[in-house]
Write a protein that holds these residues in place. Sequence first.
Motif, PDB file in Angstrom:
ATOM      1  N   VAL A   1      -0.714   9.675  -9.922  1.00 28.38           N
ATOM      2  CA  VAL A   1      -1.142   8.316 -10.230  1.00 28.38           C
ATOM      3  C   VAL A   1      -0.932   8.013 -11.722  1.00 28.38           C
ATOM      4  O   VAL A   1      -0.490   6.917 -12.090  1.00 28.38           O
ATOM      5  CB  VAL A   1      -2.617   8.111  -9.845  1.00 28.38           C
ATOM      6  CG1 VAL A   1      -3.083   6.700 -10.176  1.00 28.38           C
ATOM      7  CG2 VAL A   1      -2.811   8.391  -8.355  1.00 28.38           C
TER       8      VAL A   1
ATOM      9  N   ARG B   1      -7.075   5.879  -7.625  1.00 27.12           N
ATOM     10  CA  ARG B   1      -6.365   4.690  -7.173  1.00 27.12           C
ATOM     11  C   ARG B   1      -5.787   3.918  -8.351  1.00 27.12           C
ATOM     12  O   ARG B   1      -6.427   3.765  -9.375  1.00 27.12           O
ATOM     13  CB  ARG B   1      -7.299   3.773  -6.381  1.00 27.12           C
ATOM     14  CG  ARG B   1      -6.651   2.473  -5.917  1.00 27.12           C
ATOM     15  CD  ARG B   1      -7.584   1.613  -5.099  1.00 27.12           C
ATOM     16  NE  ARG B   1      -8.734   1.169  -5.868  1.00 27.12           N
ATOM     17  CZ  ARG B   1      -9.630   0.284  -5.413  1.00 27.12           C
ATOM     18  NH1 ARG B   1      -9.522  -0.193  -4.184  1.00 27.12           N
ATOM     19  NH2 ARG B   1     -10.643  -0.074  -6.168  1.00 27.12           N
TER      20      ARG B   1
ATOM     21  N   LEU C   1      -0.334   4.896   0.197  1.00 31.09           N
ATOM     22  CA  LEU C   1      -1.526   5.727   0.348  1.00 31.09           C
ATOM     23  C   LEU C   1      -1.150   7.188   0.573  1.00 31.09           C
ATOM     24  O   LEU C   1      -0.587   7.545   1.601  1.00 31.09           O
ATOM     25  CB  LEU C   1      -2.379   5.207   1.509  1.00 31.09           C
ATOM     26  CG  LEU C   1      -2.747   3.707   1.441  1.00 31.09           C
ATOM     27  CD1 LEU C   1      -3.616   3.317   2.630  1.00 31.09           C
ATOM     28  CD2 LEU C   1      -3.438   3.362   0.129  1.00 31.09           C
ATOM     29  N   TYR C   2      -1.428   8.005  -0.409  1.00 22.78           N
ATOM     30  CA  TYR C   2      -1.215   9.444  -0.351  1.00 22.78           C
ATOM     31  C   TYR C   2       0.228   9.831  -0.024  1.00 22.78           C
ATOM     32  O   TYR C   2       0.490  10.564   0.937  1.00 22.78           O
ATOM     33  CB  TYR C   2      -2.206  10.084   0.639  1.00 22.78           C
ATOM     34  CG  TYR C   2      -3.626   9.672   0.322  1.00 22.78           C
ATOM     35  CD1 TYR C   2      -4.359  10.319  -0.660  1.00 22.78           C
ATOM     36  CD2 TYR C   2      -4.197   8.561   0.970  1.00 22.78           C
ATOM     37  CE1 TYR C   2      -5.638   9.895  -0.987  1.00 22.78           C
ATOM     38  CE2 TYR C   2      -5.480   8.136   0.639  1.00 22.78           C
ATOM     39  CZ  TYR C   2      -6.197   8.802  -0.334  1.00 22.78           C
ATOM     40  OH  TYR C   2      -7.457   8.360  -0.659  1.00 22.78           O
TER      41      TYR C   2
ATOM     42  N   GLU D   1      -6.994  10.887   3.689  1.00 25.86           N
ATOM     43  CA  GLU D   1      -8.145  10.395   2.935  1.00 25.86           C
ATOM     44  C   GLU D   1      -9.435  10.973   3.513  1.00 25.86           C
ATOM     45  O   GLU D   1     -10.313  11.427   2.787  1.00 25.86           O
ATOM     46  CB  GLU D   1      -8.173   8.869   2.979  1.00 25.86           C
ATOM     47  CG  GLU D   1      -9.123   8.227   1.981  1.00 25.86           C
ATOM     48  CD  GLU D   1      -8.844   6.743   1.827  1.00 25.86           C
ATOM     49  OE1 GLU D   1      -8.406   6.336   0.732  1.00 25.86           O
ATOM     50  OE2 GLU D   1      -9.053   5.981   2.794  1.00 25.86           O
TER      51      GLU D   1
ATOM     52  N   ARG E   1      -2.799   5.366  -3.896  1.00 20.39           N
ATOM     53  CA  ARG E   1      -3.883   6.353  -3.927  1.00 20.39           C
ATOM     54  C   ARG E   1      -3.318   7.758  -3.756  1.00 20.39           C
ATOM     55  O   ARG E   1      -2.349   7.973  -3.017  1.00 20.39           O
ATOM     56  CB  ARG E   1      -4.901   6.092  -2.803  1.00 20.39           C
ATOM     57  CG  ARG E   1      -5.531   4.722  -2.822  1.00 20.39           C
ATOM     58  CD  ARG E   1      -6.441   4.497  -1.622  1.00 20.39           C
ATOM     59  NE  ARG E   1      -6.612   3.066  -1.360  1.00 20.39           N
ATOM     60  CZ  ARG E   1      -7.183   2.567  -0.283  1.00 20.39           C
ATOM     61  NH1 ARG E   1      -7.655   3.382   0.655  1.00 20.39           N
ATOM     62  NH2 ARG E   1      -7.278   1.248  -0.124  1.00 20.39           N
TER      63      ARG E   1
ATOM     64  N   ASP F   1      -1.411  -1.065  -4.257  1.00 18.90           N
ATOM     65  CA  ASP F   1      -2.561  -0.168  -4.117  1.00 18.90           C
ATOM     66  C   ASP F   1      -2.007   1.227  -3.838  1.00 18.90           C
ATOM     67  O   ASP F   1      -1.527   1.508  -2.737  1.00 18.90           O
ATOM     68  CB  ASP F   1      -3.463  -0.650  -2.975  1.00 18.90           C
ATOM     69  CG  ASP F   1      -4.759   0.146  -2.850  1.00 18.90           C
ATOM     70  OD1 ASP F   1      -4.781   1.328  -3.243  1.00 18.90           O
ATOM     71  OD2 ASP F   1      -5.743  -0.410  -2.330  1.00 18.90           O
TER      72      ASP F   1
ATOM     73  N   SER G   1     -10.263  10.703  -4.693  1.00 17.09           N
ATOM     74  CA  SER G   1      -9.025   9.930  -4.688  1.00 17.09           C
ATOM     75  C   SER G   1      -8.952   9.116  -5.981  1.00 17.09           C
ATOM     76  O   SER G   1      -9.932   8.491  -6.374  1.00 17.09           O
ATOM     77  CB  SER G   1      -8.988   8.966  -3.496  1.00 17.09           C
ATOM     78  OG  SER G   1      -9.018   9.663  -2.275  1.00 17.09           O
TER      79      SER G   1
ATOM     80  N   TYR H   1       0.838  -1.198   0.000  1.00 18.38           N
ATOM     81  CA  TYR H   1       0.000   0.000   0.000  1.00 18.38           C
ATOM     82  C   TYR H   1       0.878   1.254   0.000  1.00 18.38           C
ATOM     83  O   TYR H   1       1.782   1.397   0.829  1.00 18.38           O
ATOM     84  CB  TYR H   1      -0.903   0.017   1.233  1.00 18.38           C
ATOM     85  CG  TYR H   1      -1.979  -1.045   1.219  1.00 18.38           C
ATOM     86  CD1 TYR H   1      -3.259  -0.768   0.740  1.00 18.38           C
ATOM     87  CD2 TYR H   1      -1.717  -2.332   1.693  1.00 18.38           C
ATOM     88  CE1 TYR H   1      -4.247  -1.751   0.724  1.00 18.38           C
ATOM     89  CE2 TYR H   1      -2.700  -3.318   1.683  1.00 18.38           C
ATOM     90  CZ  TYR H   1      -3.957  -3.021   1.193  1.00 18.38           C
ATOM     91  OH  TYR H   1      -4.927  -3.991   1.169  1.00 18.38           O
TER      92      TYR H   1
ATOM     93  N   TYR I   1     -11.544   6.197  -6.486  1.00 22.24           N
ATOM     94  CA  TYR I   1     -11.735   5.329  -5.323  1.00 22.24           C
ATOM     95  C   TYR I   1     -12.586   6.020  -4.270  1.00 22.24           C
ATOM     96  O   TYR I   1     -12.374   7.182  -3.924  1.00 22.24           O
ATOM     97  CB  TYR I   1     -10.389   4.949  -4.708  1.00 22.24           C
ATOM     98  CG  TYR I   1     -10.526   4.144  -3.432  1.00 22.24           C
ATOM     99  CD1 TYR I   1     -10.896   2.805  -3.481  1.00 22.24           C
ATOM    100  CD2 TYR I   1     -10.321   4.731  -2.188  1.00 22.24           C
ATOM    101  CE1 TYR I   1     -11.048   2.064  -2.316  1.00 22.24           C
ATOM    102  CE2 TYR I   1     -10.467   4.001  -1.017  1.00 22.24           C
ATOM    103  CZ  TYR I   1     -10.837   2.664  -1.093  1.00 22.24           C
ATOM    104  OH  TYR I   1     -10.994   1.934   0.061  1.00 22.24           O
TER     105      TYR I   1
END
Length: 225
Positions: free
Chosen positions: A179, A220, A138-139, A208, A172, A170, A218, A136, A198
């Motif tokens: 992305v 993804r 994430l951000y 998020e 985001r 994954d 978001s 992951y 997402y």
Amino acid sequence: MIDSIGDSRIISSNQEGLNEKLDEVVLKHLQHDFKKPYQTHTLEAFKEVEKWIEQQGKPIIFDSCCGVGESTFHIAKAHPEAIVLGMDKSADRLSKHPNDNEQVIQTLDNYRLLQVNLNDFWRLAVEAEWTLSHHYLLYPNPWPKAKHLQRRWHGSAVFPSIIKLGGKLDLRSNWFTYVEEFQRALALANVESHIDIYSADQAITPFERKYWASGQQSLRLLCDL
């Protein structure tokens, strides 16, 4: 530049579309090994957690750039069959790991939070021949200025290590260009990926939650490495 509107952050950049040097930079990194010496604190952290990994003998999940580790907790709860490593370079952020549901947290023994340099930790994991089940991102910090392309993970020298670690990736971000650039970088490495908007009933990171509360979306990216 990051402009504040209420409690949200809207990212703007001085580049339009994909960075004009993206292909050149990514191909260079795909063709050359990253040999920067490891930082001592990350090497020590890796050796310590490596013992735990070996003892567990379970699938490995990385939650890279985990911030306060809220996402790490949720990922570990969703994957009781695996062990999850939440990693961030900031000891201050990690010290703010949520403890409002401490009783629940104490029942989860399948995750650890590590203060490390990911440029080093990812390479050490590759050298140790780890293969992830999930990864992951994430951000991550978007580094939106055009001149900072190589500070973005897909533009960095460590990008090939992300691919070598394998697993289901994954990624985001609320900056769609990040992305889209990541997808192009994967394509240059002959890796297929899919991107979509997402949303979920529950946000699992503070960013998020904040973005969604302010109406931002978001994007993804998913792929199987």
